[in-house]
Each structure stands twice: as structure tokens, then as C-alpha cells.
Design an enzyme around this catalytic site. Structure first.
Site, short mmCIF file in Angstrom:
data_model
loop_
_atom_site.label_atom_id
_atom_site.label_comp_id
_atom_site.label_asym_id
_atom_site.label_seq_id
_atom_site.Cartn_x
_atom_site.Cartn_y
_atom_site.Cartn_z
N ARG A 83 -4.35 4.38 -10.66
CA ARG A 83 -3.22 4.04 -9.77
C ARG A 83 -2.00 3.78 -10.64
O ARG A 83 -2.04 2.98 -11.57
CB ARG A 83 -3.58 2.80 -8.96
CG ARG A 83 -2.45 2.26 -8.05
CD ARG A 83 -2.08 3.28 -6.98
NE ARG A 83 -1.27 2.69 -5.92
CZ ARG A 83 0.03 2.47 -6.00
NH1 ARG A 83 0.70 2.77 -7.10
NH2 ARG A 83 0.68 1.96 -4.97
N GLU A 91 2.61 7.45 2.08
CA GLU A 91 1.24 7.89 2.30
C GLU A 91 1.19 9.36 2.74
O GLU A 91 2.09 9.86 3.40
CB GLU A 91 0.57 7.03 3.38
CG GLU A 91 0.50 5.55 3.06
CD GLU A 91 -0.42 5.23 1.91
OE1 GLU A 91 -1.26 6.08 1.55
OE2 GLU A 91 -0.31 4.11 1.36
N ARG A 133 -9.87 0.84 -9.58
CA ARG A 133 -9.07 1.91 -10.17
C ARG A 133 -8.37 1.39 -11.41
O ARG A 133 -7.98 0.22 -11.48
CB ARG A 133 -8.02 2.40 -9.16
CG ARG A 133 -8.58 3.00 -7.90
CD ARG A 133 -7.46 3.37 -6.93
NE ARG A 133 -6.68 2.21 -6.51
CZ ARG A 133 -5.72 2.25 -5.60
NH1 ARG A 133 -5.42 3.39 -5.00
NH2 ARG A 133 -5.04 1.16 -5.29
#
Length: 282
Positions: A83, A91, A133
């Protein structure tokens, strides 16, 4: 810097440990004295032979990008997800949410830049998020800072979450420039600032949005400081982040813009702000 390590059987290993603190290519000089003891130093010595050593800093290892999920998330070869730190992009469509304006553009740009290519990662205070992540600033092998470039192109907004504030000034300056020149999302009707008072009157957008209003008072709790617009709407700033901001009194009775995500609890609406880049006087 002068480093001299005499009479140590494992001095070569110690040199490796020292050099691993840096990402360097260094010359080391090796010689053996009359007693048969081997020495190593970064300074030349009579009868010494030069040994060229290169040790990479683990934080600058090269990784290959397998795929790009969206504008701020990639997958490395081997399966690790990364990330991108300090930014957020709209999005893309998924089974959980609808696409947001600008999401596809950010993803496609990132694909062109990274997919199938090698990169390096630079970490901040936290190395992983709660999804496990990796959290990182991404650099191409020619030194291009991808997180920063996304902001410069108007494809991402600055989203600084404590304690990860590395490159905050560079990212904020890039955002100011992109906004001033109306690049990308800064020229999209979907992200035009709306009156914050509309939150209590109309259905609000759940994604990142921009709102404007005039705070009337300040409220303090042990955990947050609040800029209060009315009994139903406020901005909350964590007390431990307050030192990054101008005195909150400077915002009172002035028209300000806040950028972020609205949290609703029954008839109360609040926007969490962690960094001054999300709050400004207009």
C-alpha cells in the site's frame, strides 16, 4: 571516519555488519602483521591489499511488480501486497463498492509505470497495516518517487496517517501545485467542495470528499480536539497530532475547507483530520 579493527578472528564479519548499516560500495584494506594476525581498515596500510565490498541496505532491495490492483495498491512477485504511503486514490469498481471518479485513471497510470518492472521500497515508522500489507514509498530504479508523482499528476490526494509522515512536506507542496493548476481530481465536479451543513440535510457521499464551513467553537476531550460547526457536525483532531496544526483558535469564525471521509453515528457527522494538509482556511 577512521575504523580500525585489530586482532579479531571474526573481524571480516564485523566489517560486513558495519557496512550493512549503509548501502555503499567501499574499499577495505587487509593485511597480516608479523604475529600472523589479520587486520582490516578503511585506510590504506603498507603491504595491505584492497578488497572491494558492496553491501546493500535491506530497505533498498529490488522487487518486481507482478500486478497493480488500483491506484495505491500493488502486488509484488511472490505475493506481497504493498500500500503506497502518504496518498489515497479514488476507488475502482469491485463487488464491495462502486467506482469513484478518477479511480480507473490512477490505476491505469500506475500500471503503465510499474507493472512487470523492478522497484525499491522505502518504509516509514510502520512497516505493515492491519491488513498485513507492506506500507511503503515506491521508487523506480531511475529514482522516480511514484507516490509523489501520483500527487503531482492530480491522480492522488495526500492522506497522511500517523505515525507515517515521511515526505509530508514534498507531498503537500505537490498537491498544492496540482490543485492550483486543476489537474486530475482537482478539476472533477465530483470533488467540488460542498457546504458542510448539507451533511445533516442530504445523503452524504461515503468516499473522500471536500467540505467548507465556518466552525463556531472548540471542544476538548481527553482524546480529541474538535472544531464544531453545529451540534451535529464537527471535525476531530487527535490530541497527539495537535502540535502539527496552527492554534485551533485561528480557524474559528473563518471559512475553512476540510478534506476527508465522513463518519456518521446516528445523527452526528464527524470528519477525522490527522494532518494540516487536510484542513485549510479559504
Amino acid at each position: 571516519m577512521k575504523i580500525f579493527i585489530p586482532k579479531l578472528k571474526n573481524s571480516w564479519l564485523l566489517w560486513i555488519l558495519l557496512l550493512s548499516l549503509f548501502s555503499v560500495e567501499a574499499a577495505i584494506y587487509e593485511w597480516t602483521d608479523a604475529e600472523g594476525v589479520t587486520h582490516y581498515s578503511d585506510r590504506p596500510h603498507p603491504d595491505a591489499k584492497e578488497i572491494q565490498v558492496k553491501v546493500d541496505n535491506p530497505s533498498h532491495h529490488e522487487y518486481e511488480v507482478e500486478s497493480v490492483h488500483d491506484g495505491d495498491t500493488i502486488r509484488l512477485k511472490g505475493g506481497e501486497k504493498v500500500r503506497l504511503l502518504g496518498i489515497n486514490t479514488p476507488e475502482i469498481e469491485s463487488r464491495f463498492r462502486s467506482a469513484e471518479p478518477g479511480g480507473d485513471e490512477a490505476r491505469d497510470w500506475l500500471k503503465f509505470q510499474l507493472e512487470g518492472k523492478k522497484i525499491t521500497l522505502e518504509f516509514d515508522k510502520e512497516k505493515r497495516d492491519h491488513y498485513q500489507r507492506l506500507l511503503a514509498h515506491i521508487f523506480t530504479l531511475d529514482g522516480t518517487h511514484i507516490n509523489l508523482r501520483l500527487v503531482e499528476e492530480g491522480l492522488a490526494i495526500v492522506s497522511l496517517i500517523p505515525p507515517n509522515f515521511k515526505y509530508s512536506s514534498q507531498l503537500t507542496q505537490a498537491q498544492n501545485k496540482a490543485e492550483a493548476t486543476k489537474l486530475g481530481i482537482w478539476n472533477m465536479a465530483a470533488y467540488t467542495p460542498q457546504p458542510i451543513t448539507k451533511l445533516a440535510a442530504e445523503k452524504y457521499e461515503k468516499g473522500w470528499q471536500r467540505y467548507w464551513g465556518t466552525p463556531a467553537k472548540i471542544k476538548q476531550t481527553q482524546k480529541y480536539s474538535y472544531l464544531v460547526f453545529n451540534k451535529n457536525i464537527d471535525i476531530r483532531i487527535p490530541q497527539k497530532q495537535l502540535s502539527y496544526f496552527d492554534p485551533l483558535e485561528n480557524y474559528l469564525e473563518k471559512k475553512i475547507e476540510v478534506r476527508g471521509w465522513v463518519n456518521r453515528r446516528q445523527n452526528h457527522y464527524s470528519i477525522l483530520v490527522n494532518h494540516p494538509s487536510s484542513l485549510k482556511i479559504i
